[in-house]
Scaffold this motif. Structure first.
Motif, mmCIF file in Angstrom:
data_model
loop_
_atom_site.group_PDB
_atom_site.id
_atom_site.type_symbol
_atom_site.label_atom_id
_atom_site.label_comp_id
_atom_site.label_asym_id
_atom_site.label_seq_id
_atom_site.Cartn_x
_atom_site.Cartn_y
_atom_site.Cartn_z
ATOM 1 N N VAL A 36 -7.999 9.820 -27.433
ATOM 2 C CA VAL A 36 -6.527 10.462 -27.097
ATOM 3 C C VAL A 36 -5.335 9.252 -27.243
ATOM 4 N N VAL A 37 -4.576 9.464 -28.191
ATOM 5 C CA VAL A 37 -3.617 8.617 -28.581
ATOM 6 C C VAL A 37 -2.282 8.910 -27.824
ATOM 7 N N ALA A 38 -2.000 10.147 -27.429
ATOM 8 C CA ALA A 38 -0.740 10.508 -27.091
ATOM 9 C C ALA A 38 -0.841 11.869 -26.286
ATOM 10 N N GLU A 39 -0.090 11.950 -25.365
ATOM 11 C CA GLU A 39 -0.086 13.143 -24.480
ATOM 12 C C GLU A 39 1.371 13.452 -23.874
ATOM 13 N N ALA A 40 1.577 14.768 -23.709
ATOM 14 C CA ALA A 40 3.006 15.074 -23.140
ATOM 15 C C ALA A 40 2.703 16.431 -22.468
ATOM 16 N N GLY A 41 3.874 16.620 -21.516
ATOM 17 C CA GLY A 41 3.859 18.321 -21.023
ATOM 18 C C GLY A 41 4.949 18.794 -21.528
ATOM 19 N N ASN A 42 5.828 18.394 -22.496
ATOM 20 C CA ASN A 42 6.843 19.045 -22.906
ATOM 21 C C ASN A 42 6.986 19.008 -24.266
ATOM 22 N N ALA A 43 7.196 20.066 -24.876
ATOM 23 C CA ALA A 43 6.883 20.380 -26.508
ATOM 24 C C ALA A 43 7.819 19.417 -27.348
ATOM 25 N N VAL A 44 9.000 18.981 -26.791
ATOM 26 C CA VAL A 44 9.982 18.278 -27.694
ATOM 27 C C VAL A 44 9.172 16.740 -27.477
ATOM 28 N N GLU A 45 8.814 16.471 -26.528
ATOM 29 C CA GLU A 45 8.115 14.940 -26.289
ATOM 30 C C GLU A 45 6.711 14.788 -27.053
ATOM 31 N N PHE A 46 5.943 16.188 -27.066
ATOM 32 C CA PHE A 46 4.877 16.192 -27.647
ATOM 33 C C PHE A 46 5.173 16.143 -29.171
ATOM 34 N N LEU A 47 5.960 16.628 -29.700
ATOM 35 C CA LEU A 47 6.240 16.563 -31.117
ATOM 36 C C LEU A 47 6.660 15.149 -31.508
ATOM 37 N N ARG A 49 6.142 12.308 -29.814
ATOM 38 C CA ARG A 49 5.022 11.115 -29.762
ATOM 39 C C ARG A 49 3.965 11.472 -30.661
ATOM 40 N N THR A 50 3.856 12.725 -31.035
ATOM 41 C CA THR A 50 2.681 12.872 -32.267
ATOM 42 C C THR A 50 2.863 12.508 -33.396
ATOM 43 N N LEU A 51 4.392 12.542 -33.804
ATOM 44 C CA LEU A 51 4.671 12.076 -35.155
ATOM 45 C C LEU A 51 4.770 10.504 -35.142
ATOM 46 N N VAL A 52 4.918 9.983 -34.169
ATOM 47 C CA VAL A 52 5.001 8.482 -33.967
ATOM 48 C C VAL A 52 3.666 7.998 -34.431
ATOM 49 N N HIS A 53 2.441 8.662 -33.373
ATOM 50 C CA HIS A 53 1.234 8.164 -33.577
ATOM 51 C C HIS A 53 0.350 8.910 -34.887
ATOM 52 N N ARG A 54 0.829 9.842 -35.374
ATOM 53 C CA ARG A 54 0.068 10.480 -36.540
ATOM 54 C C ARG A 54 -1.384 10.719 -36.256
ATOM 55 N N PRO A 55 -1.960 11.399 -35.214
ATOM 56 C CA PRO A 55 -3.413 11.502 -35.000
ATOM 57 C C PRO A 55 -4.028 12.188 -36.107
ATOM 58 N N ASP A 56 -5.238 12.486 -36.023
ATOM 59 C CA ASP A 56 -5.954 13.226 -37.193
ATOM 60 C C ASP A 56 -5.802 14.796 -36.772
ATOM 61 N N VAL A 57 -5.612 14.931 -35.281
ATOM 62 C CA VAL A 57 -5.488 16.415 -34.726
ATOM 63 C C VAL A 57 -4.636 16.430 -33.705
ATOM 64 N N ALA A 58 -3.910 17.595 -33.350
ATOM 65 C CA ALA A 58 -2.971 17.569 -32.300
ATOM 66 C C ALA A 58 -3.515 19.107 -31.631
#
Length: 226
Positions: A36-47, A49-58
């Motif tokens: 798990v490379v990123a997590e968030a409790g807010n959709a804006v923050e989640f988006l 952080r996910t774009l920064v870390h570019r995981p295999d799956v969200a």
């Protein structure tokens, strides 16, 4: 429990506003061998952080702050648009096939829709997230069951026999041929025969087996929504 994922752990981001539940999901995924490379409790923050870390799956809930409406779904759809290679799993308590169909769009590769109650089935949950990360699909059986409620058969699926439609529905859940055989209490050979018939009757040809499966699933889902 640990799942071998081609010697490299699948990288995951998690969006969930319930802190305790999010921590539980992170623990289950981590114990399952994923990273798990990123997590968030807010959709804006989640988006973001996910774009920064570019995981295999969200993995993200549908209803999240800031609006507490379909913010998580909106973030998931944007991720699908901006990073087509990233898998996306909606993890929610809302069993609504329309949400699944909206997320899938015209591309069923790398998409999942799972109910939160399934997280208790740890191995199945980790395997479903892993499958989506690899470009497969994973739809909750309850979602598929709602699509199969008695009504007239969509015209596009009319050429299929009831058994072939049942096999196609199981494919939509992400089951392998062996899993379909167990679920429908038929032989592996019978499953292979039905899958081949589905491809032929829906005119899905000249592609790799896995790609043909996801194209067949897309045809199934869009036909059910019509």
């Amino acid at each position: 429990m640990s799942i071998d994922i081609q010697n490299q752990p699948v990288r995951v981001s998690v969006g969930e506003d319930d802190l305790l539940f999010r921590q539980g999901v992170v623990r289950v995924l981590t114990d399952g061998g994923l990273s798990v490379v990123a997590e968030a409790g807010n959709a804006v923050e989640f988006l973001a952080r996910t774009l920064v870390h570019r995981p295999d799956v969200a993995v993200v809930d549908i209803r999240m702050p800031p609006r507490r409406d379909d913010d998580g779904l909106r973030a998931a759809v944007e991720l699908r648009d901006r990073v087509p290679t990233m898998g996306v799993v909606l993890l929610t308590q809302h069993c609504d096939p329309e949400f699944a169909i909206e997320l899938i769009g015209d591309r069923p590769e790398g998409v999942g829709y799972l109910l939160k109650e399934r997280v208790g089935d740890i191995r199945d949950f980790v395997e479903a997230v892993t499958r989506v990360a690899r470009g497969g699909s994973a739809l909750d059986p309850e979602v598929v069951a709602r699509m199969l409620r008695p009504r007239s058969v969509p015209q596009e699926l009319a050429p299929l026999t009831p058994r072939e439609r049942a096999v196609l529905a199981a494919m939509a859940e992400g089951l392998s041929n062996q899993g379909i055989a167990r679920a429908l209490l038929i032989s592996n050979a019978a499953v292979e025969k039905h899958v081949t018939a589905v491809f032929r009757k829906l005119s899905i040809t000249s592609e790799g087996t896995e790609h043909r499966r996801v194209r067949a699933v897309l045809r199934y889902l869009t036909a059910q929504r019509a």
